[in-house]
Design an enzyme around this catalytic site. Structure first.
Site, short mmCIF file in Angstrom:
data_model
loop_
_atom_site.label_atom_id
_atom_site.label_comp_id
_atom_site.label_asym_id
_atom_site.label_seq_id
_atom_site.Cartn_x
_atom_site.Cartn_y
_atom_site.Cartn_z
N ARG A 19 -9.39 -0.85 -1.06
CA ARG A 19 -10.76 -1.33 -1.34
C ARG A 19 -10.86 -2.67 -2.03
NH1 ARG A 19 -11.83 4.34 -3.99
NH2 ARG A 19 -9.63 3.89 -4.27
N TYR A 22 -2.33 19.72 -5.46
CA TYR A 22 -3.64 19.58 -4.79
C TYR A 22 -4.03 20.85 -4.04
CZ TYR A 22 -4.11 14.60 -5.76
OH TYR A 22 -4.28 13.40 -6.39
N ARG A 66 -13.30 -0.05 6.98
CA ARG A 66 -13.60 1.31 6.54
C ARG A 66 -15.05 1.65 6.86
NH1 ARG A 66 -15.53 4.46 3.04
NH2 ARG A 66 -14.56 5.91 1.61
N ASP A 82 -2.43 9.08 4.03
CA ASP A 82 -2.55 9.66 2.70
C ASP A 82 -1.57 10.82 2.56
OD1 ASP A 82 -4.59 9.35 0.30
OD2 ASP A 82 -4.07 11.46 0.45
N ARG A 105 -0.60 0.84 -2.73
CA ARG A 105 -2.02 0.63 -2.38
C ARG A 105 -2.31 -0.84 -2.11
NH1 ARG A 105 -5.67 5.01 -3.98
NH2 ARG A 105 -4.44 6.83 -3.45
O1 CP3 Z 1 -1.50 0.96 0.81
C1 CP3 Z 1 -0.93 2.04 0.62
O2 CP3 Z 1 -0.36 2.33 -0.46
C2 CP3 Z 1 -0.82 3.05 1.75
C3 CP3 Z 1 -1.81 4.07 1.84
C4 CP3 Z 1 -1.89 5.18 0.80
C5 CP3 Z 1 -3.13 5.74 0.40
N1 CP3 Z 1 -2.89 6.81 -0.41
C6 CP3 Z 1 -4.44 5.26 0.85
C7 CP3 Z 1 -5.66 5.67 0.14
C8 CP3 Z 1 -0.89 5.89 0.12
C9 CP3 Z 1 0.62 5.65 0.11
C10 CP3 Z 1 -1.53 6.92 -0.63
C11 CP3 Z 1 -0.80 7.92 -1.42
C12 CP3 Z 1 -1.56 8.86 -2.25
N2 CP3 Z 1 -2.73 9.50 -1.95
C13 CP3 Z 1 -1.12 9.35 -3.50
C14 CP3 Z 1 0.20 8.99 -4.16
C15 CP3 Z 1 0.13 7.68 -4.88
C16 CP3 Z 1 -0.73 7.70 -6.11
O3 CP3 Z 1 -1.77 7.02 -6.07
O4 CP3 Z 1 -0.37 8.35 -7.09
C17 CP3 Z 1 -2.08 10.24 -3.98
C18 CP3 Z 1 -2.04 11.00 -5.29
C19 CP3 Z 1 -3.09 10.35 -2.99
C20 CP3 Z 1 -4.30 11.22 -3.00
C21 CP3 Z 1 -5.54 10.42 -3.00
N3 CP3 Z 1 -6.01 9.67 -1.94
C22 CP3 Z 1 -6.47 10.29 -4.07
C23 CP3 Z 1 -6.33 10.95 -5.42
C24 CP3 Z 1 -7.50 9.47 -3.60
C25 CP3 Z 1 -8.78 9.15 -4.33
C26 CP3 Z 1 -8.58 8.12 -5.37
C27 CP3 Z 1 -8.85 6.76 -4.80
O5 CP3 Z 1 -8.04 5.86 -5.02
O6 CP3 Z 1 -9.90 6.65 -4.16
C28 CP3 Z 1 -7.16 9.03 -2.29
C29 CP3 Z 1 -7.94 8.13 -1.42
C30 CP3 Z 1 -7.23 6.93 -0.85
N4 CP3 Z 1 -5.97 6.94 -0.34
C31 CP3 Z 1 -7.78 5.62 -0.70
C32 CP3 Z 1 -6.80 4.84 -0.08
C33 CP3 Z 1 -6.91 3.40 0.35
C34 CP3 Z 1 -9.20 5.20 -1.06
C35 CP3 Z 1 -10.06 5.64 0.05
C36 CP3 Z 1 -11.29 4.83 0.29
O7 CP3 Z 1 -11.26 3.86 1.07
O8 CP3 Z 1 -12.32 5.22 -0.26
#
Ligand code: CP3
Length: 344
Positions: A28, A150, A37, A74, A24
């Site tokens: 944000r 999921y 975004r 994602d 990540r």
């Molecule tokens: O920078 C990076 O790592 C690349 C992009 C990336 C995202 N999600 C962007 C994202 C990657 C590799 C992921 C993987 C992901 N997504 C996982 C596996 C890694 C982990 O965190 O365990 C999982 C479980 C998800 C599912 C997911 N996506 C959740 C549970 C959420 C909500 C929680 C949160 O952090 O908001 C997301 C949203 C998400 N994915 C965001 C980002 C940058 C936040 C979105 C926003 O801008 O509001």
């Protein structure tokens, strides 16, 4: 131009320096991410607009001296590409349309021709075209168990327990769902590699939800199946497996999957990882994202602990989980500088 330190360690070579990136790393905590975004309108719009997804993929690299870019997308792109509804409620988690039986599994589509996959791969090729050779480009997908979790649980309250109950009861439709996810993951990763991804990471974020005896069948086997097919179809692309929370199970998962890299969770004692994983696998991790948010002495001590245990040819410096949204970019900069300083 120098080769990438990340690719070097994963290929068993001595890297020019300790490879470093953050899960990540785009997100944000960066004001410039929040700006793009807002322009995109939603997280999913951002994922599926290649020019904007490219921009946020590259943002952390402009600020910090990192060794890899990870494509901005994602793990839930795959269920959406299979035909399930997906949305992200602001400030909450994802909402995934649920699958609850054989009809639901039968209705899932293969991902090969899906627009979602095409758009992410367009981002991959645009990022690749503008990256220098010393920065590795990481493609990724979720592991079948986490993605199935999921798809069964829907992402909401209680969903993970509901999914675990199904997995442990083991109906035929669950086995078929896991198989469909193996197939979809191979297709998706092959497309990402063809578009320019040089390393792949498989995220099994909910591996630690499972009882230890189930890790072999539900974590090790499906990931091993994905990687053995990927190696046949696109040889020479190293893989990192992040079975978060697997603990001592990482050793079995490493043996089954033969992953070049194993990413370990924050709670993993790195001396155990050094003694049981390093040598056969590069170990990635595992600074506590909380100390990066906190900063100061805890951050400096954390970096020393993590980088002090593993030599740079067996280690990829990273967090034990994703960067927290409240993290100050100045603290991230301190981590990068501390890692570089420690390695002289
Ligand atoms: O920078 C990076 O790592 C690349 C992009 C990336 C995202 N999600 C962007 C994202 C990657 C590799 C992921 C993987 C992901 N997504 C996982 C596996 C890694 C982990 O965190 O365990 C999982 C479980 C998800 C599912 C997911 N996506 C959740 C549970 C959420 C909500 C929680 C949160 O952090 O908001 C997301 C949203 C998400 N994915 C965001 C980002 C940058 C936040 C979105 C926003 O801008 O509001």
């Amino acid at each position: 131009m120098a080769s990438s330190a990340l690719l070097d360690v994963l290929k068993g070579k001595m890297p020019g320096r300790r490879p470093l990136w953050f899960m990540r790393q785009a997100g944000r905590y960066l004001p410039e991410y929040r700006e793009v975004r807002a322009k995109a309108g939603s997280f999913l719009k951002l994922c599926y607009t290649p020019e904007l997804a490219k921009e946020v993929t590259l943002q952390p690299l402009r600020r910090f001296d990192l060794d890899a870019a990870i494509i901005f997308a994602d793990i839930l792109v795959v269920p959406q590409a299979m035909g399930l509804g997906l949305s992200f409620a602001d400030g909450e988690g994802p909402v995934v349309e649920k699958v609850s039986g054989p009809e639901g599994v039968a209705a899932l589509r293969p991902v090969d021709e899906a627009e979602e996959v095409q758009l992410v791969c367009e981002t991959v090729s645009q990022v690749k075209a503008s990256l220098s050779k010393d920065i590795a480009l990481i493609g990724f997908c979720g592991a079948p168990w986490t993605v199935a979790s999921y798809m069964i649980g829907g992402g909401g309250e209680g969903g993970r327990e509901a999914a675990r109950a199904v997995a442990l009861a083991g109906p035929q439709w669950f086995a078929e769902l896991m198989q469909r996810l193996v197939d979809a993951s191979v297709a998706y990763l092959v497309r990402q590699v063809d578009a320019g991804a040089e390393v792949v990471q498989i995220f099994d974020s909910w591996a630690g939800d499972l009882p230890g005896y189930a890790q072999q069948d539900l974590v090790g086997k499906p990931i091993a199946a994905i990687l053995s097919r990927l190696r046949k179809e696109r040889p020479g692309v190293p893989a990192i497996v992040f079975a978060r929370g697997a603990g001592a199970g990482h050793r079995m998962i490493g043996e089954m999957t033969k992953a070049e890299g194993l990413s370990v969770e924050t709670s993993m004692p790195l001396d155990w990882a050094r003694d049981h994983l390093a040598g056969r696998h590069v170990v990635q991790g595992n600074l506590d994202p909380l100390v990066v948010e906190q900063g100061g002495g805890a951050l400096e001590a954390g970096v020393r602990q993590v980088a002090g245990i593993l030599p740079k040819q067996h280690h990829i410096f990273n967090l034990g989980h994703g960067m927290r949204p409240g993290t100050s970019p100045a603290h991230v900069d301190s981590v990068v500088k501390a890692v570089r300083r420690l390695d002289g």
